[in-house]
Design a protein around this motif. Structure first.
Motif, PDB file in Angstrom:
ATOM      1  N   ASP A   1       0.037   3.196   2.051  1.00 28.50           N
ATOM      2  CA  ASP A   1       1.020   3.849   1.191  1.00 28.50           C
ATOM      3  C   ASP A   1       1.261   5.251   1.738  1.00 28.50           C
ATOM      4  O   ASP A   1       0.402   6.126   1.579  1.00 28.50           O
ATOM      5  N   PRO A   2       2.387   5.471   2.413  1.00 28.53           N
ATOM      6  CA  PRO A   2       2.629   6.777   3.026  1.00 28.53           C
ATOM      7  C   PRO A   2       2.704   7.909   2.001  1.00 28.53           C
ATOM      8  O   PRO A   2       2.492   9.062   2.330  1.00 28.53           O
ATOM      9  N   ARG A   3       2.945   7.583   0.743  1.00 27.40           N
ATOM     10  CA  ARG A   3       2.979   8.610  -0.294  1.00 27.40           C
ATOM     11  C   ARG A   3       1.587   9.030  -0.726  1.00 27.40           C
ATOM     12  O   ARG A   3       1.405  10.080  -1.317  1.00 27.40           O
ATOM     13  N   ARG A   4       0.609   8.185  -0.422  1.00 29.11           N
ATOM     14  CA  ARG A   4      -0.762   8.465  -0.852  1.00 29.11           C
ATOM     15  C   ARG A   4      -1.726   8.010   0.243  1.00 29.11           C
ATOM     16  O   ARG A   4      -2.198   6.875   0.233  1.00 29.11           O
TER      17      ARG A   4
END
Length: 74
Positions: free
Chosen positions: A33-36
């Protein structure tokens, strides 16, 4: 009963490493998950560093991983 890991400090280092390994595996489990990005709590890493230093195993990876292998294979 004799153990493969000789001293209490060596045993603590192996156990701290295994906790770190399980924490990293849990952090990386699942789809990326590139956001996390995956996170390993600094306290877990510090515990492993401290335990290795206390056991005199800092910089002796070959010996340390022999101990881990002995412990893991039991």
């Amino acid at each position: 009963m004799p153990t493969a890991v000789g001293t209490d400090r060596e045993r603590a280092a192996v156990q701290a490493y295994l906790r770190l390994l399980h924490t990293v595996r849990a952090a990386l489990d699942g789809p990326p998950d590139p956001r996390r990005p995956p996170l390993v709590p600094p306290a877990v890493l510090a515990e492993a560093d401290r335990a290795l230093a206390d056991a005199g195993l800092s910089g002796t990876e070959k010996e340390f991983f022999r101990l881990v292998g002995d412990r893991w294979s039991r």
